[in-house]
Design an enzyme around this catalytic site. Structure first.
Site, PDB file in Angstrom:
ATOM      1  N   VAL A  22       0.824  -1.205   0.000  1.00 53.96           N
ATOM      2  CA  VAL A  22       0.000   0.000   0.000  1.00 53.96           C
ATOM      3  C   VAL A  22       0.859   1.256   0.000  1.00 53.96           C
ATOM      4  O   VAL A  22       0.713   2.143  -0.844  1.00 53.96           O
ATOM      5  CB  VAL A  22      -0.962   0.002   1.213  1.00 53.96           C
ATOM      6  CG1 VAL A  22      -1.698   1.337   1.314  1.00 53.96           C
ATOM      7  CG2 VAL A  22      -1.944  -1.147   1.111  1.00 53.96           C
ATOM      8  N   ASP A  40      10.626   3.054   6.174  1.00 49.84           N
ATOM      9  CA  ASP A  40      10.255   1.714   6.617  1.00 49.84           C
ATOM     10  C   ASP A  40      11.361   1.191   7.524  1.00 49.84           C
ATOM     11  O   ASP A  40      12.549   1.456   7.286  1.00 49.84           O
ATOM     12  CB  ASP A  40      10.069   0.774   5.417  1.00 49.84           C
ATOM     13  CG  ASP A  40       9.241  -0.457   5.773  1.00 49.84           C
ATOM     14  OD1 ASP A  40       8.088  -0.546   5.312  1.00 49.84           O
ATOM     15  OD2 ASP A  40       9.748  -1.329   6.515  1.00 49.84           O
ATOM     16  N   THR A  90      -2.210  -4.045   9.859  1.00 49.57           N
ATOM     17  CA  THR A  90      -2.945  -4.224  11.113  1.00 49.57           C
ATOM     18  C   THR A  90      -3.477  -5.655  11.135  1.00 49.57           C
ATOM     19  O   THR A  90      -4.612  -5.914  10.724  1.00 49.57           O
ATOM     20  CB  THR A  90      -4.101  -3.214  11.229  1.00 49.57           C
ATOM     21  OG1 THR A  90      -4.766  -3.105   9.963  1.00 49.57           O
ATOM     22  CG2 THR A  90      -3.603  -1.850  11.640  1.00 49.57           C
ATOM     23  N   THR A 125      -6.101  -0.259   8.292  1.00 54.13           N
ATOM     24  CA  THR A 125      -7.457  -0.658   8.658  1.00 54.13           C
ATOM     25  C   THR A 125      -7.567  -0.868  10.164  1.00 54.13           C
ATOM     26  O   THR A 125      -6.786  -1.616  10.759  1.00 54.13           O
ATOM     27  CB  THR A 125      -7.839  -1.957   7.941  1.00 54.13           C
ATOM     28  OG1 THR A 125      -7.733  -1.753   6.535  1.00 54.13           O
ATOM     29  CG2 THR A 125      -9.264  -2.359   8.292  1.00 54.13           C
ATOM     30  N   CYS A 265      -6.712  -8.126   4.192  1.00 54.22           N
ATOM     31  CA  CYS A 265      -7.898  -7.259   4.217  1.00 54.22           C
ATOM     32  C   CYS A 265      -9.156  -8.068   4.524  1.00 54.22           C
ATOM     33  O   CYS A 265      -9.647  -8.056   5.637  1.00 54.22           O
ATOM     34  CB  CYS A 265      -8.050  -6.529   2.882  1.00 54.22           C
ATOM     35  SG  CYS A 265      -6.834  -5.220   2.639  1.00 54.22           S
ATOM     36  N   ARG A 336       1.147 -13.228   2.867  1.00 50.81           N
ATOM     37  CA  ARG A 336       0.572 -13.029   4.197  1.00 50.81           C
ATOM     38  C   ARG A 336      -0.852 -13.573   4.297  1.00 50.81           C
ATOM     39  O   ARG A 336      -1.692 -13.306   3.465  1.00 50.81           O
ATOM     40  CB  ARG A 336       0.577 -11.543   4.567  1.00 50.81           C
ATOM     41  CG  ARG A 336       1.963 -10.967   4.809  1.00 50.81           C
ATOM     42  CD  ARG A 336       1.871  -9.478   5.064  1.00 50.81           C
ATOM     43  NE  ARG A 336       1.385  -8.763   3.888  1.00 50.81           N
ATOM     44  CZ  ARG A 336       1.033  -7.478   3.893  1.00 50.81           C
ATOM     45  NH1 ARG A 336       1.094  -6.786   5.007  1.00 50.81           N
ATOM     46  NH2 ARG A 336       0.622  -6.901   2.784  1.00 50.81           N
TER      47      ARG A 336
END
Length: 439
Positions: A22, A40, A90, A125, A265, A336
């Site tokens: 993202v 990062d 998250t 999120t 997500c 992931r």
């Protein structure tokens, strides 16, 4: 002069914190218009970007080589930015409760390097209330500044779809929100620099936070419905894809299909909503049921593989099972929360150690996430069962001779093909005598 004007005039800098699937495309997009610092903690990732390598495949190596983003793992460089965009993951804990440690950690980092007049926009999120109840207090504590007086905060949920080359940052309407009207307008104008189709101004931060978890929960529920149908149709001996094709002839069909639901997500966001709802005394029925169905699909597919092996007269423990794909979705290197892991675990229960092939995935990530060693596709030539787990284009385009080349020298009726996403030509395979199953 507003912060927006100073950013446009390159008198102030934007910092994008978290350079994954993202954050990195956001940083690259903004760098075409303004000065950008990309931060990062992962030094290896930063070195890849500095060397012109895009490990996410989201914008490509050429775009990384050409971008003016200043990639860094030095947190003090954030002191040189006034507009901070937070794009850290998250995830959820093992018990499916929200793991807020990444967003809490990044809030501490930004807070220590925050200056007066800054705006911090969270894209990660979260459930409604996290930005104001958790993040702002951390920013205030670490910076010694007062939110609403010395700095402002907003929330703009990410909507980038990893691996999707059609729906991009530039052509997806961006939801934006701010602590007050002034910050909302600043945030909206800055995002309008890169989002060509414009922004939607939410009335509050909580509304924007809720919109994100709800849009993914809605997709989760719809896919769960199709997965439940697939399990029932399997018992009925009905081809789910044929039912879906027939249903989709109606103009208002939603065109969802069954499948594994993982990733960071859809497979995660509903749990954030459920967590906050349960804290308020409401126990979800629809959303939780959908999650249970989707979380169980890997085991269901694993059991279907075992059944097909038995029907093909295989000694289950001795069967060579090849799984094509370990990423959470097609044409994307992101491993992931891939639900292919659940298939692997189910097969392990039957003492089957499947062979995993995925040229899109990073071998180190696959080993770290799931303890599997990826093998080259060309090395597969003695399979009893081939599982098409992810609909990568290279698997969709596979010719019959390539499929045949993966199997042992056996009668076709003893060769098992499991096609989770219905990407193969069922009629051709069944006509050739293969033992074929699809979700």
């Amino acid at each position: 002069m507003s912060l927006y004007e100073r950013v446009v005039n390159k008198e102030e800098t934007i910092a994008v914190v978290g350079l994954g699937y993202v954050g990195m495309p956001i940083a690259v997009a903004f760098a075409k218009k303004v000065d950008v610092i990309g931060f990062d903690l992962n030094t290896h990732k930063i070195e890849q970007y500095k060397n012109g390598v895009d490990p996410t495949n989201e914008v490509g190596d050429d775009a990384i080589r050409e971008t003016t983003v200043e990639f860094t793992s030095d947190a003090t460089r954030l002191q040189d930015a006034k507009f901070h965009i937070v794009a850290v993951p998250t995830p959820v804990n093992a018990d499916k409760t929200p793991d807020l440690s990444p967003i809490e950690g990044v809030s501490k980092t930004i807070g220590r390097n925050l200056s007066k007049g800054s705006i911090v926009v969270y894209e990660s999120t979260v459930y409604p209330g996290v930005t104001e109840d958790i993040c702002i207090p951390i920013l205030e504590k670490e910076s010694g500044l007062k939110c609403g007086v010395d700095f402002k905060v907003g929330y703009s949920p990410e909507r980038i779809n990893p691996g999707d080359k059609v729906h991009r940052l530039e052509n997806i309407i961006k939801i934006v929100s701010g602590l007050d009207e002034e910050s909302l307008e600043e945030i909206a104008k800055i995002y309008e620099l890169v989002v060509e189709v414009g922004v939607h101004r939410a009335s509050s931060i909580k509304v924007a936070e809720a919109a994100k978890v709800v849009e993914n929960s809605q997709r989760d529920i719809n896919i769960a419905f199709m997965n439940e149908l697939a399990m029932v149709f399997d018992r009925m001996g009905i081809d789910t894809q044929e039912v879906v094709d027939a249903m989709n002839t109606k103009w208002n069909a939603l065109r969802f299909t069954p499948g594994l639901v993982g990733g960071h997500c859809i497979g995660v966001d509903p749990y954030y909503f459920l967590y906050e709802a349960e804290k308020l005394g409401y126990h979800s029925q629809i959303i939780l049921s959908g999650r249970k169905i989707n979380d169980g699909m890997g085991s269901f597919v694993g059991d279907a593989i075992i059944k097909k092996l038995i029907l093909a007269n295989k000694v289950v423990k001795q069967a060579n099972v090849v799984i094509l794909g370990v990423t959470f979705k097609e044409n994307c290197p992101d491993t992931r929360n891939s639900k292919v892991e659940d298939i692997i675990k189910r097969l392990n229960e039957y003492e089957i150690d499947p062979i995993i092939v995925d040229p899109y995935a990073d071998p180190l990530d696959a080993k770290h996430e799931y303890g599997v060693d990826l093998v080259p596709f060309d090395s597969i030539n003695d399979a009893d069962c081939v599982v098409f787990a992810v609909a990568h284009d290279m698997y969709r385009d596979m010719k019959m001779e390539q499929i045949e080349g993966m199997f042992k020298e056996l009668p076709n009726k003893e060769k098992v093909i499991v096609d989770i996403k219905s990407i193969l030509n069922k009629e051709e395979l069944e006509k050739s005598g293969y033992s074929y199953w699809t979700l």
